[in-house]
Design a protein around this motif. Sequence first.
Motif, PDB file in Angstrom:
ATOM      1  N   SER A 177       0.863  -1.172   0.000  1.00 21.54           N
ATOM      2  CA  SER A 177       0.000   0.000   0.000  1.00 21.54           C
ATOM      3  C   SER A 177       0.899   1.220   0.000  1.00 21.54           C
ATOM      4  O   SER A 177       1.956   1.241   0.639  1.00 21.54           O
ATOM      5  CB  SER A 177      -0.918  -0.006   1.230  1.00 21.54           C
ATOM      6  OG  SER A 177      -0.249   0.539   2.335  1.00 21.54           O
ATOM      7  N   GLY A 178       0.478   2.228  -0.739  1.00 19.23           N
ATOM      8  CA  GLY A 178       1.275   3.431  -0.857  1.00 19.23           C
ATOM      9  C   GLY A 178       1.592   4.002   0.515  1.00 19.23           C
ATOM     10  O   GLY A 178       2.697   4.487   0.765  1.00 19.23           O
ATOM     11  N   PHE A 179       0.645   3.867   1.428  1.00 16.76           N
ATOM     12  CA  PHE A 179       0.815   4.551   2.695  1.00 16.76           C
ATOM     13  C   PHE A 179       2.009   4.040   3.488  1.00 16.76           C
ATOM     14  O   PHE A 179       2.734   4.801   4.105  1.00 16.76           O
ATOM     15  CB  PHE A 179      -0.465   4.453   3.537  1.00 16.76           C
ATOM     16  CG  PHE A 179      -0.464   5.449   4.628  1.00 16.76           C
ATOM     17  CD1 PHE A 179      -0.685   6.786   4.360  1.00 16.76           C
ATOM     18  CD2 PHE A 179      -0.160   5.068   5.922  1.00 16.76           C
ATOM     19  CE1 PHE A 179      -0.618   7.730   5.362  1.00 16.76           C
ATOM     20  CE2 PHE A 179      -0.098   6.013   6.927  1.00 16.76           C
ATOM     21  CZ  PHE A 179      -0.330   7.348   6.648  1.00 16.76           C
ATOM     22  N   VAL A 180       2.203   2.748   3.446  1.00 16.63           N
ATOM     23  CA  VAL A 180       3.355   2.162   4.132  1.00 16.63           C
ATOM     24  C   VAL A 180       4.644   2.697   3.511  1.00 16.63           C
ATOM     25  O   VAL A 180       5.625   2.954   4.201  1.00 16.63           O
ATOM     26  CB  VAL A 180       3.296   0.623   4.051  1.00 16.63           C
ATOM     27  CG1 VAL A 180       4.598   0.016   4.531  1.00 16.63           C
ATOM     28  CG2 VAL A 180       2.130   0.109   4.880  1.00 16.63           C
ATOM     29  N   GLN A 181       4.610   2.888   2.196  1.00 11.44           N
ATOM     30  CA  GLN A 181       5.802   3.429   1.540  1.00 11.44           C
ATOM     31  C   GLN A 181       6.088   4.855   1.977  1.00 11.44           C
ATOM     32  O   GLN A 181       7.238   5.251   2.153  1.00 11.44           O
ATOM     33  CB  GLN A 181       5.629   3.380   0.025  1.00 11.44           C
ATOM     34  CG  GLN A 181       5.643   1.964  -0.498  1.00 11.44           C
ATOM     35  CD  GLN A 181       5.053   1.907  -1.890  1.00 11.44           C
ATOM     36  OE1 GLN A 181       5.315   2.781  -2.701  1.00 11.44           O
ATOM     37  NE2 GLN A 181       4.258   0.901  -2.139  1.00 11.44           N
ATOM     38  N   TYR A 182       5.017   5.641   2.163  1.00 10.39           N
ATOM     39  CA  TYR A 182       5.234   7.022   2.592  1.00 10.39           C
ATOM     40  C   TYR A 182       5.881   7.045   3.972  1.00 10.39           C
ATOM     41  O   TYR A 182       6.822   7.787   4.216  1.00 10.39           O
ATOM     42  CB  TYR A 182       3.917   7.803   2.633  1.00 10.39           C
ATOM     43  CG  TYR A 182       3.133   7.740   1.339  1.00 10.39           C
ATOM     44  CD1 TYR A 182       3.790   7.680   0.117  1.00 10.39           C
ATOM     45  CD2 TYR A 182       1.746   7.760   1.346  1.00 10.39           C
ATOM     46  CE1 TYR A 182       3.068   7.622  -1.068  1.00 10.39           C
ATOM     47  CE2 TYR A 182       1.034   7.700   0.178  1.00 10.39           C
ATOM     48  CZ  TYR A 182       1.686   7.630  -1.028  1.00 10.39           C
ATOM     49  OH  TYR A 182       0.972   7.559  -2.181  1.00 10.39           O
ATOM     50  N   MET A 183       5.365   6.213   4.846  1.00 11.13           N
ATOM     51  CA  MET A 183       5.937   6.189   6.197  1.00 11.13           C
ATOM     52  C   MET A 183       7.399   5.761   6.147  1.00 11.13           C
ATOM     53  O   MET A 183       8.264   6.347   6.806  1.00 11.13           O
ATOM     54  CB  MET A 183       5.138   5.236   7.092  1.00 11.13           C
ATOM     55  CG  MET A 183       3.729   5.732   7.382  1.00 11.13           C
ATOM     56  SD  MET A 183       2.854   4.741   8.604  1.00 11.13           S
ATOM     57  CE  MET A 183       2.560   3.228   7.749  1.00 11.13           C
ATOM     58  N   THR A 184       7.655   4.719   5.348  1.00  8.80           N
ATOM     59  CA  THR A 184       9.013   4.207   5.245  1.00  8.80           C
ATOM     60  C   THR A 184       9.950   5.271   4.664  1.00  8.80           C
ATOM     61  O   THR A 184      11.059   5.486   5.161  1.00  8.80           O
ATOM     62  CB  THR A 184       9.036   2.957   4.364  1.00  8.80           C
ATOM     63  OG1 THR A 184       7.996   2.091   4.795  1.00  8.80           O
ATOM     64  CG2 THR A 184      10.353   2.237   4.477  1.00  8.80           C
ATOM     65  N   SER A 185       9.450   5.953   3.630  1.00  9.61           N
ATOM     66  CA  SER A 185      10.269   7.003   3.018  1.00  9.61           C
ATOM     67  C   SER A 185      10.580   8.085   4.038  1.00  9.61           C
ATOM     68  O   SER A 185      11.699   8.621   4.067  1.00  9.61           O
ATOM     69  CB  SER A 185       9.534   7.640   1.835  1.00  9.61           C
ATOM     70  OG  SER A 185       9.135   6.648   0.939  1.00  9.61           O
TER      71      SER A 185
END
Lengths: 329, 329, 329, 495
Positions: A47-55
């Motif tokens: 999910s994009g959201f997990v990527q945002y947090m990770t970024s």
Amino acid sequence: SGSNSGGNASNSPAANSPSAASPASSAASDSSQQQLHIAALMQGNQSGFVQYMTSGMYEYQKASAPDVKLDVVFADDDPAKQQSQMETFVSQKVDAIILNPVDKVQSAAAVDIAAKAGIPVITLNTKSDSQNVTAHVGSDDVEAGKMQMEQLLKDAPQNPRVAYVDAVLGHSAQVFRSQGYNEVLAAHPEAKLVVHDTADWSGEKALALVENWLQTYPNGIDVIATEADVILTGVITAVENAGLAGKILIAGMDCDMPVLEKIKAGVVDNSIWQDGVGQGSNALRLAIEAAKGNKVSDFLIPYELCTKDNVDKYIELAKARNELASKYF
Amino acid sequence: MADNSVGVAGRIKNANYKKLLSEHGILIGFVVILIYLSLATPNFLNANNIVNVLRQVSCIGMATIGVGILIVMGGIDLAIGSTFALTGITAGIMVSQGAAGYGLHPIIGIIVGIATGTIVGGISGWVVAKARIPAFIVTMGTMSICRGLALIFAHGMPIGNFPSGFTYIGSESLGPIPWPIIIFVLVIIFGYYLMNKRPLGRYIYAVGSNEDAARAAGINVNKVKVAAYLISGALVGLGGTVLAARLKSAAPSMGVGYELDAIAGAIIGGVSFSGGIGKIRDMVIGTLMIGVINNGMDLLGVEAFYKQVVKGSIIILAVLIDRKRSGRA
Amino acid sequence: MADNSVGVAGRIKNANYKKLLSEHGILIGFVVILIYLSLATPNFLNANNIVNVLRQVSCIGMATIGVGILIVMGGIDLAIGSTFALTGITAGIMVSQGAAGYGLHPIIGIIVGIATGTIVGGISGWVVAKARIPAFIVTMGTMSICRGLALIFAHGMPIGNFPSGFTYIGSESLGPIPWPIIIFVLVIIFGYYLMNKRPLGRYIYAVGSNEDAARAAGINVNKVKVAAYLISGALVGLGGTVLAARLKSAAPSMGVGYELDAIAGAIIGGVSFSGGIGKIRDMVIGTLMIGVINNGMDLLGVEAFYKQVVKGSIIILAVLIDRKRSGRA
Amino acid sequence: MEMKQISKSFGGVRALEGVGLTLRRGEVHALVGENGAGKSTLMKILIGLHAPDHGEIILNGRNMTNVSVRDMQNAGISMIFQEFNQVKTLTVMENIYLGREPKTKLGNVDYKKMYNDSKKLLSELGVDLDPKTQVADLTVAKHQLVEIVKANSLNAEIIIMDEPTSALSQKEVDALLMMIQSMRDKGKSILLISHKMEEIFGVCDRVTVLRDGQFIHSGKVEDVTQRELIRMMVDRDVNELFPKQESQIGEVVLQVKNLSVKGKFQDISFELRKGEILGVAGLMGAGRTELMETIMGARKPEQGEVYLRGQKIVNRMPGDAIRRGIAMVPEDRKKDGVFLKLSVRDNILMSSMKKCIRGIALNKKLQDQYCDEYEEKLQVKCSSSAQICGTLSGGNQQKVAVSRVLNSDPDIIILDEPTRGIDVKTKSEIHRLMSSLACSGKAVLMVSSELPEILGMSDRVLVLHEGRLTGILQREEATADRIMELAVKTMKLEA
Ligand SMILES: Nc1ncnc2c1ncn2[C@@H]1O[C@H](COP(=O)(O)OP(=O)(O)OP(=O)(O)O)[C@@H](O)[C@H]1O
Ligand SMILES: Nc1ncnc2c1ncn2[C@@H]1O[C@H](COP(=O)(O)OP(=O)(O)OP(=O)(O)O)[C@@H](O)[C@H]1O
Ligand SMILES: [Mg+2]
Ligand SMILES: [Mg+2]
């Protein structure tokens, strides 16, 4: 890309954490004798959201904590896998753990494992039932559900007939966002809940589901809420294909780029902006603090409502966010 | 349709009855479900809803034909779902007019989508044939690889902003019939022609039924295997491309679990896991059956939790009716 | 272990080598992975991490033994994941001290959990045997039914608040060895005993090899089938119960996709889909291999999206090494 | 055609060692040897299905070592396999034309032509079969006929027949031998693998003998006697005559009354006595196999009863029959007789696992003991009892199936074509075994299509014709003529 990330940093965490940069840079210099090792256990990577947090975490590490060793793993939305990863990193004796729980209830055991080993745990985005969480960073899913449904009811005609599409049943996001919906609906007796069902995390399933609803309730639905933008994409297509764009109010969460464009076009009523990058960077900040033995407390970032009126701002934010994410993914 | 079947039931003691049934396989279970649904919900048998169901099963139906052919050959493909995602993403990147895409001509997108599927199928087939590793393991591997590639190519984000030339094949109609249905029908005709009129089709049956005998008869078994996987891959690629066009977007998380639905369609249609047995017509009926069950439950408004119980029971019962009556039990 | 294997590689031209390899099946691929990981990451071969990996694979390993036995018999079970959820939920409801539970004695919870799995297996087996419907369809049905029942029983919510007597079997150790590992070892011993020392085990091989011949040899094929499904169901139930104890909670969304992991473990271990072939020992190695790959990638810090590509490739390669060297290719 | 110095090993097993074979144009060449001597393997190498480890194949002066099956077919070699290699889910005509379907201009399969052509082929050889029948529905004998038709239709220069007559009854055997002769007359070469002396001496010109994977002899058939030939095959003297011993015939143990299965057989009644060998003769398709399967409980009788020692029994499945002491060696060994993927040991013990339990587990010693006993008695040729049954030679698989049945200690033994594909030596072993079983008070029901076997072994002979009992002959009155007369009864009436 340097200017991009700079811009992003000033965009997102800035509003909420003006002091973010300073303690972290001191952290970096303090820990020079021994490198800090921090593990981030994320719920899934699709999910994009997990990527945002990770970024957000990577970005913070790069800018403010270059000495910190950061390991990020993903649990594919399986609480058992997440617990295994917890065990793995506890046995590696990391200094702090960031936990983005797959499930509120099921993450408790994992938190307790770390607590037993004396490792601080910062929960990120989803809360955990455990008493042993060091601090929480993020927002409240019930709140997001409430905010979305309230806006929909505000924009809807009188005595609206409401439907909503659930995420995977039993998933924390589903349980608490639908709880938010139901709390709002209970407070608005004039609104009638016609039907609700799950489309898992799938736009395709949502498309078929809403197509079928439109067969069953022709002219019988005014509002469709969805618990995620991935699901919303299918709903949009179903509503558009039926020629009901703008007539049925629809809404989602996460402000994915395609959805923001649909808000601008008036097809989607609203989506909920959640500052994933900010959540991620602050989680790492707190984790470093906690690893050094400093006392930390919860850090909440409120949701923001994105509607046609303020969509341009979020399109800009989303662009920056996506560019940041595509640096790391 | 209802009348006809009641007529059949009336002649139940006819001597030819058994043969009729065993030749028509799953048809009986399917007809029973159709009759029930048309009685239970007025919306079921209207033209709109029929088009609706057909459109919903089209994309997965293409994959069902593909994997059905493989199962007849004694193969399998678990990578269908993630190939859907990968082809949707590659096709989408070609045509998308957003930041993530190249904005190329829709035709190029379609060709790239189909080619992607074909390449994936070809690789699976080549490993299966040359290395003689069980297809289950090989395609479990490609399943994981394709999902990873889809995420990598799309940077984990959904892709939208497709030109109308591309979404045309997913959303528009030729006269009253939506394009996905027309494409599905063409695939069925192709499948029928391949399996019944072409030597290759007969070789696929032969390899599935008795690989040694096929080899002894001078058939180049490896070539047949690779060919079948190429064809199946192309059909899956077509399905993924049409699905992206229909959703007007593609996400790397698309199509999760589709392999199971596609395989189920084929198996319910009487294709045998032990190979050598299976008709294109029955695969289509199997696909329709799953589509009708899903649609029917939405129309009937079965509650979400109970839906899964009902769906599971109906699938078993429908097949039970078929096998019982056709004397295979 | 590394030494030993280098020694083997040195004798590669030995005449007995081929035989050794073909008898040790997947072991070679497994050893190659072990050697690589112990060289690539220092943390891999430490005692803590080994216990870790073993604990992680225990629950799914029990299911692998169960489904491996079924596959040897020519059957399959797709309901493993949802049976995990259902047994976790039923056991959890019995023992939970929260509002959703009855707070009964832990032993009752464990018995109910195992019984639930056994019942599910028994029903699948009975339908497979009596109605002669392909196991794939039957268990696809039970998969859906169990998931629905888990949602219904748990009202869609995760259940926690387990008494320590129950979580004991999931979290505590006997000396240095965690209980899940001990239980898994007991299951392996049971599986070995059943398949090699009991007539039923030999009958399972016989039915899988040639059902007609088994019947002609006086074996009550239906009874063997039902027995195998009962046993497999009990093992899956045990796995689900231990998992719930390990997670100190159960959720209706638990175990999604576990069937694929369990089946993969068996197939990688050389169990043949066409039945009649497969050893308990190799199923264990297959299970360990998947566990080691997952753990190793977390330790190596393989990047998120590439992980799936790497994982898929390693699975294919490991099996390829095995089959190539053992001369089966 | 010439094969030189062919060697082949499977894993540790050496199947062939430096074997040579020369085939001349227009001859019928017999290839003989014990079970497991390597005959089938040699032929599979010849047609390109196995690659030899050493040696070369020369065809009309061209080196054809290591070429594909298709190349060999094109070069004019076809083979009738011992283990029927047919695609069961396809029809008869599709099997005949598999891999070389007639095509229309568009490259599609031309079913019409295929149907007409195969109909012609079938009727040319006098096989009464609809080309559109599913192969899965055929009996063993019909399978064999389809194989023969197929090989014939390839129009090959060299036709290899691996025990083509083992599943045929006399009538078809005669027709096949006629066919072989007419092919030879057309200048074709035929390689015939057989265990039947009358075929070797009846139609063959030359003979090659293999033993334990080694070349022993090659020469004109006229130049050897039957006795010499057998000696070369088995390295000792074997009396091909059936060593039937007189046994004490006792009370009736099994009585069959008015048994019928619709479309298969009708109204069959007979008695089987203790110590007796009751032969069952008839033409192919007479319903013998079905009758036996019905007694075993594998089929449901429409009417009629079976009595075991005076008590009525109903076998719902073969397991019931075995528990009651009735066991059967089935005719179609690949389908019903053996577990190809399991070890020899598992196969031999499968019907008597319970015997091997000590305490709570299967006892290894007991298993070995029972296993060795029969391996020895029937001289199963295998590398160890752990060898996978599917890798045994055809005849040895048959021995394994017989071992399994005998190992379950039955009182009544039903043998459906018990010596199908078994070499002379073991055949006489099996016959000796049957005799001694009868002497020890067991009752034997033996279905056989080999008249000499029926005549040699039976105390009484039961003859079926098209599902009806046409006569029961005492040993004294049973002659080949008499049996054939009863077996073709109505045909004679019609004629
Ligand atoms: N795939 C295989 N793997 C291992 N051993 C094999 C394999 N195929 C054949 N053999 C062995 O090779 C030997 C020769 O077998 P082959 O089938 O050629 O015998 P045959 O002379 O045809 O006997 P029969 O008269 O019984 O048909 C046997 O010992 C057999 O066990
Ligand atoms: N599976 C089947 N489907 C259709 N017909 C069958 C099947 N099996 C046997 N038959 C038919 O039943 C009749 C009796 O066959 P059966 O095998 O009992 O004959 P038999 O006397 O044992 O001869 P054989 O020497 O061929 O074994 C034949 O006409 C045969 O074609
Ligand atoms: Mg042979
Ligand atoms: Mg017979």
